[in-house]
Motif scaffolding. Structure first.
Motif, short mmCIF file in Angstrom:
data_model
loop_
_atom_site.label_atom_id
_atom_site.label_comp_id
_atom_site.label_asym_id
_atom_site.label_seq_id
_atom_site.Cartn_x
_atom_site.Cartn_y
_atom_site.Cartn_z
N PHE A 1 -19.63 -36.41 26.91
CA PHE A 1 -20.47 -37.96 26.97
C PHE A 1 -21.03 -38.09 25.60
O PHE A 1 -21.21 -37.05 24.75
N ALA A 2 -21.58 -39.02 25.71
CA ALA A 2 -22.65 -39.54 24.40
C ALA A 2 -23.80 -40.17 24.85
O ALA A 2 -23.74 -40.92 25.91
N TRP A 3 -24.94 -40.12 24.06
CA TRP A 3 -26.12 -40.98 24.00
C TRP A 3 -26.12 -41.92 22.97
O TRP A 3 -25.94 -41.51 21.93
N VAL A 4 -26.67 -42.79 23.12
CA VAL A 4 -26.91 -44.01 22.19
C VAL A 4 -28.44 -44.28 22.41
O VAL A 4 -28.89 -44.77 23.10
N VAL A 5 -29.25 -44.53 20.99
CA VAL A 5 -30.57 -44.97 21.00
C VAL A 5 -30.42 -45.99 19.89
O VAL A 5 -30.00 -45.70 18.79
N ILE A 6 -31.03 -47.20 20.05
CA ILE A 6 -31.33 -48.24 19.01
C ILE A 6 -32.60 -48.55 19.09
O ILE A 6 -33.76 -48.92 19.84
N LEU A 7 -33.43 -48.54 17.61
CA LEU A 7 -34.57 -48.93 17.33
C LEU A 7 -34.42 -50.15 16.52
O LEU A 7 -33.85 -50.42 15.83
N ASN A 8 -35.67 -51.00 16.67
CA ASN A 8 -35.80 -52.28 15.79
C ASN A 8 -37.37 -52.17 15.42
O ASN A 8 -37.92 -51.23 15.66
N GLY A 9 -37.82 -53.20 14.59
CA GLY A 9 -39.20 -53.22 14.22
C GLY A 9 -40.16 -53.30 15.56
O GLY A 9 -41.27 -53.18 15.18
N SER A 10 -39.65 -53.42 16.60
CA SER A 10 -40.81 -53.56 17.64
C SER A 10 -40.96 -52.35 18.52
O SER A 10 -40.13 -51.11 18.12
N THR A 11 -41.59 -52.49 19.58
CA THR A 11 -41.80 -51.19 20.35
C THR A 11 -40.53 -51.04 21.34
O THR A 11 -40.45 -49.93 22.08
N ILE A 12 -39.72 -51.86 21.29
CA ILE A 12 -38.54 -51.74 22.34
C ILE A 12 -37.54 -50.71 21.90
O ILE A 12 -37.20 -50.70 20.63
N ILE A 13 -37.23 -50.03 22.83
CA ILE A 13 -36.05 -48.73 22.25
C ILE A 13 -35.06 -49.11 23.47
O ILE A 13 -34.98 -49.26 24.61
N GLY A 14 -33.60 -49.22 22.81
CA GLY A 14 -32.45 -49.69 23.60
C GLY A 14 -31.87 -48.02 23.67
O GLY A 14 -31.87 -47.35 22.73
N LYS A 15 -31.52 -47.73 24.86
CA LYS A 15 -30.77 -46.45 25.09
C LYS A 15 -29.79 -46.61 26.35
O LYS A 15 -29.77 -47.42 27.26
N PHE B 1 -34.99 -45.54 5.85
CA PHE B 1 -34.48 -46.77 5.28
C PHE B 1 -35.21 -47.92 6.04
O PHE B 1 -34.73 -48.60 6.90
N PRO B 2 -36.69 -48.05 5.99
CA PRO B 2 -37.38 -49.06 6.85
C PRO B 2 -37.18 -50.28 6.58
O PRO B 2 -37.71 -51.15 7.72
N GLU B 3 -36.42 -50.83 5.67
CA GLU B 3 -36.45 -52.17 5.49
C GLU B 3 -35.25 -52.85 6.32
O GLU B 3 -34.82 -53.89 6.21
N ALA B 4 -34.40 -51.92 6.76
CA ALA B 4 -33.21 -52.53 7.91
C ALA B 4 -33.79 -53.22 8.84
O ALA B 4 -35.10 -53.12 9.17
N ASP B 5 -33.08 -53.85 9.55
CA ASP B 5 -33.60 -54.46 10.86
C ASP B 5 -33.59 -53.86 12.27
O ASP B 5 -34.14 -53.95 13.16
N CYS B 6 -32.36 -52.94 12.37
CA CYS B 6 -32.16 -52.08 13.52
C CYS B 6 -31.59 -50.50 12.91
O CYS B 6 -31.03 -50.53 11.75
N TRP B 7 -32.03 -49.62 13.73
CA TRP B 7 -31.43 -48.04 13.44
C TRP B 7 -30.58 -47.76 14.61
O TRP B 7 -31.32 -47.67 15.74
#
Length: 193
Positions: A105-119, A82-88
């Motif tokens: 425990f759990a890990w969380v990863v957030i991607l958006n349209g830039s190269t920044i990765i939230g984790k 679903f590439p048209e979303a804002d974040c995944w």
């Protein structure tokens, strides 16, 4: 005391449009914690949708590397689907051994349209031996919880953390903090380029 103004999720698309966040799971707990975290962090109107994607790791991930990989794979698969979303967002629960004990425990990863990765990673908590024994036999943590506590489908409700804290910390609250921590790079883009 005045709180700082919340940030916009992205400069593009323009403000005023609802932002679509895709979670790499249809688990209602994961969807709710992502919605709660994004609404707390951003002033944008947020729509959160879940989608079934493959984590490409074992059904019960073991250790940080496999669990993080599962979270990343969920976010990346959602972005491809679903590439048209804002974040995944990918959230993956895992277990690990600490000596002769087992932690969850759990890990969380957030991607958006830039190269920044939230984790970010949640806090860890020790599992009782009755659950550890079942998980070591190859039973997924959620199924082991159901067996030990004589419940059904607890992973889509309070999870192990909810059962073990007697509802004081439910799974959505537990994950929400990690989602907020994974949003740090998006709240501070000038520092995470």
């Amino acid at each position: 005391m005045a709180f700082p103004k919340r940030k916009n999720l992205q400069e593009i698309p323009p403000q005023g449009r609802e932002k679509l966040i895709i979670v790499g799971s249809r688990n209602p707990v994961k969807i709710q914690c992502v919605e709660d975290a994004f609404q707390a962090a951003f002033e944008d109107q947020i729509i959160v949708q879940g989608m079934n994607v493959d984590s490409q790791v074992n059904r019960q991930p073991f250790g940080d590397v496999e669990t993080y990989t599962g979270a990343y794979n969920r976010a990346a698969a959602s972005k491809r689907a679903f590439p048209e979303a804002d974040c995944w967002v990918g959230i993956e629960g895992g277990v690990d051994e600490v000596g002769d004990q087992m932690v969850a425990f759990a890990w969380v990863v957030i991607l958006n349209g830039s190269t920044i990765i939230g984790k970010a990673k949640t806090g860890t908590f020790f599992l009782p031996d009755a659950i550890k024994v079942l998980v070591k036999k190859g039973i997924e943590l959620g199924d082991a919880d159901d067996m030990v506590f004589s419940k059904e489908n607890t992973k889509q409700r309070g999870g192990a953390v909810g059962l073990l804290t007697k509802g004081i910390v439910n799974r959505s609250l537990y994950y929400k903090q990690a989602v907020l921590l994974a949003l740090i790079p998006f709240l501070n883009k000038d520092l995470y380029q």
